[in-house]
Design a protein around this motif. Structure first.
Motif, short mmCIF file in Angstrom:
data_model
loop_
_atom_site.label_atom_id
_atom_site.label_comp_id
_atom_site.label_asym_id
_atom_site.label_seq_id
_atom_site.Cartn_x
_atom_site.Cartn_y
_atom_site.Cartn_z
N UNK A 1 0.84 -1.18 0.00
CA UNK A 1 0.00 0.00 0.00
C UNK A 1 0.89 1.24 0.00
N UNK A 2 0.60 2.16 -0.91
CA UNK A 2 1.36 3.41 -1.00
C UNK A 2 0.40 4.57 -1.17
N UNK A 3 0.72 5.68 -0.52
CA UNK A 3 -0.01 6.90 -0.83
C UNK A 3 0.43 7.37 -2.21
N UNK A 4 -0.37 8.21 -2.85
CA UNK A 4 -0.09 8.60 -4.23
C UNK A 4 1.24 9.34 -4.36
N UNK A 5 1.65 10.02 -3.30
CA UNK A 5 2.94 10.70 -3.30
C UNK A 5 4.06 9.84 -2.75
N UNK A 6 3.73 8.59 -2.40
CA UNK A 6 4.68 7.62 -1.85
C UNK A 6 5.31 8.08 -0.53
N UNK A 7 4.64 8.99 0.15
CA UNK A 7 5.12 9.39 1.47
C UNK A 7 4.81 8.32 2.50
N UNK A 8 3.77 7.52 2.23
CA UNK A 8 3.37 6.44 3.14
C UNK A 8 3.45 5.13 2.36
N UNK A 9 4.16 4.14 2.91
CA UNK A 9 4.28 2.83 2.29
C UNK A 9 4.12 1.76 3.37
N UNK A 10 3.42 0.68 3.00
CA UNK A 10 3.20 -0.41 3.95
C UNK A 10 3.08 -1.72 3.19
N UNK A 11 3.89 -2.70 3.57
CA UNK A 11 3.85 -4.03 2.96
C UNK A 11 3.19 -5.02 3.91
N UNK A 12 2.39 -5.90 3.35
CA UNK A 12 1.74 -6.93 4.16
C UNK A 12 1.61 -8.20 3.34
N UNK A 13 1.67 -9.34 4.02
CA UNK A 13 1.47 -10.63 3.37
C UNK A 13 0.00 -11.05 3.38
N UNK A 14 -0.78 -10.43 4.26
CA UNK A 14 -2.20 -10.77 4.38
C UNK A 14 -3.01 -9.48 4.41
N UNK A 15 -3.25 -8.94 3.22
CA UNK A 15 -3.97 -7.67 3.15
C UNK A 15 -5.37 -7.77 3.74
N UNK A 16 -5.98 -8.95 3.61
CA UNK A 16 -7.34 -9.11 4.11
C UNK A 16 -7.42 -8.90 5.62
N UNK A 17 -6.31 -9.13 6.33
CA UNK A 17 -6.31 -8.95 7.78
C UNK A 17 -6.44 -7.48 8.18
N UNK A 18 -6.19 -6.57 7.23
CA UNK A 18 -6.29 -5.14 7.52
C UNK A 18 -7.69 -4.59 7.23
N UNK A 19 -8.52 -5.39 6.61
CA UNK A 19 -9.80 -4.88 6.11
C UNK A 19 -10.68 -4.29 7.21
N UNK A 20 -10.88 -5.04 8.29
CA UNK A 20 -11.78 -4.57 9.35
C UNK A 20 -11.28 -3.28 9.97
N UNK A 21 -9.96 -3.20 10.22
CA UNK A 21 -9.40 -1.99 10.82
C UNK A 21 -9.54 -0.80 9.87
N UNK A 22 -9.30 -1.05 8.58
CA UNK A 22 -9.44 0.03 7.60
C UNK A 22 -10.88 0.54 7.53
#
Length: 298
Positions: free
Chosen positions: A232-253
């Motif tokens: 996951x990256x912000x459009x300006x790439x100021x924020x970047x985050x890698x995950x192996x299980x993106x679905x685990x972030x769904x509820x929090x997002x």
């Protein structure tokens, strides 16, 4: 971007704006405060006052002069009636279009970015305001001074189709300096940091200006369809985050998205503003009709 490309973008943006606004009647802006300067193309205020259009009949009250009595209407009853006219005045509507990098986002299921949709709705609303003789301005640009007519419309169109030299990752609504503004409409995703977004909205809503918040999101930002390994990256790439299980972030997002919407709704409730939600896979006409209804007092 080349000059030819900018002209091409300006062309489709203007054509789309004309197309989706073409079937609507001229916008009759009803705001809570009377603009100090009247311009050609007056519109009803949905209340009695100086004007030329009939508003309503009311029973005559003590203090009404004989010249105020409508004798033709009174002859059909055993009471005297006064013919009231509708208070007519043109007013100012300020527009703000978020042009931050975050608005460049587009998932694979839609044709246009959030920024493209925000620009289209901003310009389409300007078309309606211009047709109705209303004054409007584009906040934070050389077209901020509210004017009416084709020249203002062309200036706003040119600004929306000119790339900015620098753009932040996320947009924050600016402070509205126009003291005569009757209404302001913000087009944005309102997804930036709370410390940047909410204070400016609270300041604007606390200055006695009526407002409309239009949150524009991509369908992927509402559904969060991501699975497996994802960056996951912000459009300006100021924020970047890698995950192996993106679905685990769904509820929090989805909870954070709901929280931000709750903040916007609470601000709108306290200030008497209106809040609209719009997705880029929905027809722009739907949002424009909703804006038209709100500005008319619906």
């Amino acid at each position: 971007m080349s000059e030819a490309s900018q002209r091409d973008r300006a062309g489709w943006l203007r054509r789309d704006a004309e197309r989706i606004s073409g079937s609507l009647p001229p916008l009759l802006v009803e705001a809570q405060r009377l603009a100090l300067t009247l311009v050609p193309g007056v519109h009803g205020r949905r209340r009695a006052g100086p004007g030329e259009s009939f508003w309503q009949y009311r029973p005559a009250n003590p203090g009404d002069t004989l010249g105020m009595i409508d004798w033709r209407r009174s002859a059909r009853s055993d009471r005297l009636y006064v013919r009231e006219l509708e208070w007519e005045a043109a007013e100012t509507v300020m527009l703000w279009c978020d042009r931050s990098l975050a608005m460049d986002y587009r998932s694979g299921t839609v044709e246009r970015t959030k920024g493209d949709r925000a620009k289209l709705l901003t310009l389409a609303l300007g078309v309606l305001l211009s047709r109705g003789g209303e004054r409007f301005g584009l906040v934070g640009t050389p077209a901020e001074r509210p004017l009416s007519g084709e020249r203002q419309l062309m200036q706003v169109s040119a600004i929306l189709n000119t790339d900015l030299d620098t753009r932040p990752d996320f947009g924050a609504p600016p402070v509205v300096l126009e003291r005569k503004a009757g209404r302001i409409v913000f087009f944005s995703d309102f997804m930036g940091p709370e410390a940047d977004v909410m204070p400016t909205l609270q300041e604007a809503s606390g200055r006695g200006i009526s407002g409309i918040l239009v949150q524009i999101l991509d369908p992927a930002e509402e559904a969060f369809p991501f699975r497996g390994r994802t960056r996951f990256e912000s459009m300006g790439r100021e924020i970047q985050y890698d995950t192996d299980q993106a679905v685990s972030l769904r509820d929090a997002y989805l909870k954070r998205l709901a929280d931000r919407r709750d903040q916007l709704q609470e601000l709108a409730r306290k200030s008497g503003w209106q809040l609209l939600f719009h997705r880029t896979d929905q027809s722009p006409r739907k949002a424009l009709i909703a804006l038209h209804s709100i500005l008319r007092g619906g």
